[in-house]
Structure formats: C-alpha cells, structure tokens
Design an enzyme around this catalytic site. Structure first.
Site, PDB file in Angstrom:
ATOM      1  N   TYR A  56       0.831  -1.209   0.000  1.00 43.70           N
ATOM      2  CA  TYR A  56       0.000   0.000   0.000  1.00 43.70           C
ATOM      3  C   TYR A  56       0.863   1.256   0.000  1.00 43.70           C
ATOM      4  O   TYR A  56       0.747   2.126  -0.878  1.00 43.70           O
ATOM      5  CB  TYR A  56      -0.940  -0.014   1.210  1.00 43.70           C
ATOM      6  CG  TYR A  56      -1.520   1.332   1.568  1.00 43.70           C
ATOM      7  CD1 TYR A  56      -2.309   2.029   0.659  1.00 43.70           C
ATOM      8  CD2 TYR A  56      -1.292   1.900   2.823  1.00 43.70           C
ATOM      9  CE1 TYR A  56      -2.844   3.271   0.993  1.00 43.70           C
ATOM     10  CE2 TYR A  56      -1.820   3.129   3.162  1.00 43.70           C
ATOM     11  CZ  TYR A  56      -2.587   3.808   2.245  1.00 43.70           C
ATOM     12  OH  TYR A  56      -3.121   5.038   2.573  1.00 43.70           O
ATOM     13  N   LYS A  80       1.465   3.793  -3.208  1.00 46.07           N
ATOM     14  CA  LYS A  80       1.024   5.170  -2.986  1.00 46.07           C
ATOM     15  C   LYS A  80       2.190   6.132  -3.180  1.00 46.07           C
ATOM     16  O   LYS A  80       2.022   7.240  -3.703  1.00 46.07           O
ATOM     17  CB  LYS A  80       0.436   5.331  -1.594  1.00 46.07           C
ATOM     18  CG  LYS A  80      -0.968   4.798  -1.432  1.00 46.07           C
ATOM     19  CD  LYS A  80      -1.989   5.605  -2.217  1.00 46.07           C
ATOM     20  CE  LYS A  80      -2.260   6.958  -1.589  1.00 46.07           C
ATOM     21  NZ  LYS A  80      -3.326   7.696  -2.329  1.00 46.07           N
TER      22      LYS A  80
END
Length: 495
Positions: A239, A243
């Site tokens: 994640y 990102k």
C-alpha cells in the site's frame, strides 16, 4: 478514485468564492475512489453538501456497466448510508431526493483508464472547461494486496488523474491524498521506475497464462510479489509502496499545476461529524481490535510506549476542505505544499491505549459467538521486536505443526486437512505481523508545521466549521466511548 465496492468519490473539483469573510464552495466536481477510505469519500461528500448547501454540482465517477447501473450503485451504496441521515433530517424524502440529485451527477468511468474512462465526449469537454479543483483520494488500502491491483489503482490512478488535471483549463488546485509513511520527496532512487514494475507484472502474467496457472495461485503469487517489491525498496507494505509511486507520478507530471498533498496518518472513525463513531469498513488497527474481541489475538509485536499516530476521519476531511479555502494558489506554482494530518506532534497516543481500552471494553461487552458463548478476553502478549515475535511464533505454533508432518506421526485425512489450514493461518499471521509491526514499533512523529499554519490562516468561523486540531481529544475516552463501539457496529456486526 474507483472503488472495489462503490467508487463514490475521489475528489472534488471546487470553485470557491468569499462571502463576507466566510468561504463558500459553489461548484464541485467529485470523482470516485477505491478502498482508501471509502469512508473518507462518503464523509467528504456529506461535508460539502451539509456545510455548503449552495454547491452547484458534485460529480461522482462510478465504475459500472452503464450509466443506469452507476446511478443505481450510488443510490444503494451511498445515499442509503446512515451517514446521510443528518441531511434527511432537514428534508422530507421527496425534498432530500430533489436536493441530492440536483447537486450530484453520476458519471460512469474508470480511473485506471485514459480520461478516467469517461466515454461521453461532451461531458469531458464540460469537465475540462469548468473544473476548478480536483481532489484525488483514490487508493486500495490493503497492506497485503495483489501487486497488480495496488499498482493499477494507487499508482496508475494518480497518474491518470494528474494527466486529466493538466488538461483542465481553469484548474486552481490538484489535491492529492497520500499517506504519512516513508514518502519520497524528490529522490527517484527510493522508488523504482514504474515502467520496470509494469514489465515485471506483465511478464509474470504472461507466464501464468502460458502455464495455465490457477487464479488462486496467481492471486497468492501477486500478493507475495507486492510484499517482496515493497521490502526491496524499503517500504513496509504494498500500500505505502504503490502510494509513494503514485505521489511521485503527481510530482513528476504536474507541470505548472498547483498541487497540494495531504498525508493523513492512521484514520479512525469520526470524532464529531456527522456523528461520533462512524466508519466504513475495517482497516489498519480496527482488524486487530476485532480479532482481539473474538479471542483470536493472543500475541503481537509491539512496544507499549510506541507512538501510534492516528486521526479521526472527520478531521481529515475538514483539513482537505480547509486547504482549499485557505491556500493562495498563485503562490503555489513552483512548489508542492505538503500537509501532514495527524496527532503525534500535538497529542500523542501511545500504543498501550489500544490494548488497554480494548480489554476494558470487551470485558464489559464480551463478544457473543454464533452459539451464544461469550468470549472472555485476556491481555495479549506483546513482544518488543519482530524477531522475538517470530521466534515465539515458531516455537509455539510452527514447530509442533512441523513435528507432526516431519515426525512420521500418522494422522487421519480430516486431521491432516485441519493441520494444513492451521499452517496457512500461521503464515497469514506472520504476514500480517510483518505488515503492521512498523506501526506498533514506531517512535517517530510527523512534522505538522504546515498544517498548523493552515489552521492559523483560517478565520474563526472557518476554524469552527472545518475543525481539524486534535489537541482536544482524550484518546482513552475516544477509543473507549467512540471508536471501538463504532468498529463493533460498522465492522464486526457488519461481517
């Protein structure tokens, strides 16, 4: 911007004007959003409609087969939420529907595609001409996610959003929602070339297709690949890794577009608005709370005095809106403004607050199993390093399983299947521990100087309307009386 569940809104596009010292949002175009906080997207939609009733238009980009299906999803998965009851109280059913659909325009699209997958050429022209503000909150927030899925959403989603934004002739700001983990500023060495990662994924997928690899095996491998690639470049999970690559794409491709980046920390349920304790889905520390309440969490790598930087969801949304009404866009052409939205600089929550309040809450309100049996919770064992946790787990769980398989012990087929499942659970637990331990072992704090300066620039009326100062929050009380009950109501009971 797209969501695996609804794709409500990735980001508003606002036209803002001053009204006797108070800021009024007049035009909003909002797109859709994936799992990132689908709660963040819902709350953002509501806050705009609730506090700015004169808003002209709010566009929601929704992934669906057609425009009718897209609108149906919004009706079912957005408008029907309890979150919007605060608006319904102001109107009767007919008036609410008239108000909502006069403001909200559902757009069928897909953030992973060029032009956000919008097929209507006329609508694209309208957006490119009229859009003033874009907020991109798109993300899949699962720490253990398929690498191809995370890269497509978190990285390509950001890339497509900024490329679309560059074609908007009247754009005043592109607001990108990132995260507060080890985010790169300008050192490209910290993240790989996106093209390299694409080639890696495509080659593997081609190999799987040629070998007729099952979907389940492909899924397992892609999750493993995500973890490996993230760890290789120094990131704790797929994640934060994808990102970061998305944020880098925004910075690299923005040109002269004014860009503001918000980096919220761990987002909890709402503190005040629209009501205390609202949260959509289960994420980050919420899963550990639920597992503990069910009697499943008995050991975890954590330091009880570690800093857990958390922030309620409504404060995150208010900070987003505040940055849009209080930023001088003409001064933001040559640099990127970054706002860390968290609590560690002003009002620290130590890790022990989570197990302490969880133990107290579930002792008073025990979880009831399907057969009616109440779970009596015990305080978990916390080990101060991941290596100690790994050694404990190996000795306590893995070694007995390995002894059964390797020691020649005769087992029945049903027992063997149970042991295989236990072994898989062990592997999953170790994966989760590795993914979450950076948060439970951290002592760092995030600099919120820019965020504090933003708050001070606001007039008193706007500070009251768009509050985001966490200093007033008593974390023990918040967890005990607001967040944990919210997790139970909207997370555990929704399973």
């Amino acid at each position: 911007m797209l969501s695996h569940r609804i794709s409500p809104s990735s980001g508003p596009i606002f036209q803002i004007s001053a009204d006797q010292g108070s800021h009024l949002i007049e035009k909003v175009t909002k797109w859709s959003s994936p799992d990132f906080s689908i709660s963040l997207a819902f709350a953002g939609d509501l806050q705009v409609l609730r506090t700015q009733p004169n808003v002209k238009k709010l566009y929601l980009l929704v992934r669906a087969n057609d425009s009718i299906s897209a609108k149906h999803r919004v009706e079912k998965e957005v408008v029907s939420k309890e979150l919007f009851d605060v608006l319904r109280e102001k109107y009767d059913d007919a008036s609410f529907d008239l108000f909502f659909w006069n403001k909200v325009h559902v757009v069928q699209g897909d953030v992973t595609m060029e032009n956000l997958g919008i097929r209507d050429a006329t609508l694209i022209e309208v957006l490119l001409r009229d859009v003033d503000f874009i907020v991109n909150s798109a993300a899949t927030t699962r720490f253990i996610e398929r690498y191809d899925v995370a890269l497509n959403t978190n990285t390509f989603g950001a890339r497509n959003a900024i490329l679309f934004a560059k074609k908007c002739v009247n754009l005043k700001m592109f607001l990108h929602i990132s995260n507060s983990e080890k985010i790169v500023e300008s050192d490209e060495v910290s993240t790989p070339r996106m093209e390299t990662e694409i080639e890696l994924i495509e080659s593997k997928m081609k190999e799987f297709k040629n070998n007729c690899t099952s979907e389940n095996d492909t899924k397992i491998y892609m999750k493993k690949l995500g973890i490996e690639r993230a760890n290789k470049f120094g990131w704790p999970n797929v994640y934060s890794f994808t990102k970061a690559m998305g944020e880098f794409q925004v910075a690299k491709l923005r040109g002269t577009i004014p860009v503001v980046i918000h980096r919220p920390t761990i987002i909890l349920s709402t503190y005040k608005e629209p009501f205390p304790g609202w949260i959509e889905g289960v994420r980050t520390i919420d899963q550990s709370i639920i597992s503990y309440g069910k009697g499943e969490l008995v050991c975890f790598p954590a330091r009880l005095n570690a800093v857990v930087d958390v922030i309620p969801g409504d404060l995150v949304v208010n900070a987003m809106l505040a940055s849009m009404i209080s930023t001088n866009y003409s001064d933001n052409l040559n640099s990127i403004l970054i706002y860390h939205v968290g609590s560690s600089a002003k009002n620290i929550m130590r890790f022990h607050v989570i197990p302490d309040t969880s133990h107290k809450y579930f002792s008073m309100n025990p979880y009831s199993k399907k057969d009616g049996e109440l779970v009596a919770v015990k305080k978990p064992l916390f080990l101060p390093t991941l290596s100690l946790f790994s050694m404990y787990m190996f000795a306590r769980y893995k070694l007995p399983l390995q002894f059964i398989f390797d020691g020649g012990i005769i087992v029945f087929t049903k027992t063997e299947e149970t042991i295989r499942k236990l072994n898989q659970i062990y592997k999953s637990c170790m994966q989760m521990a590795k993914a979450y331990s950076p948060y439970s072992l951290m002592f760092g704090r995030f600099d919120d100087t820019n965020t504090e300066m933003l708050r001070r620039r606001m007039n008193n009326k706007d500070q009251e309307l768009f509050y985001f100062d966490p200093k007033c929050i008593n974390w023990d009380q918040f967890m005990m009386e607001i967040h944990i009950p919210g997790v139970i109501k909207y997370g555990m009971n929704a399973e």
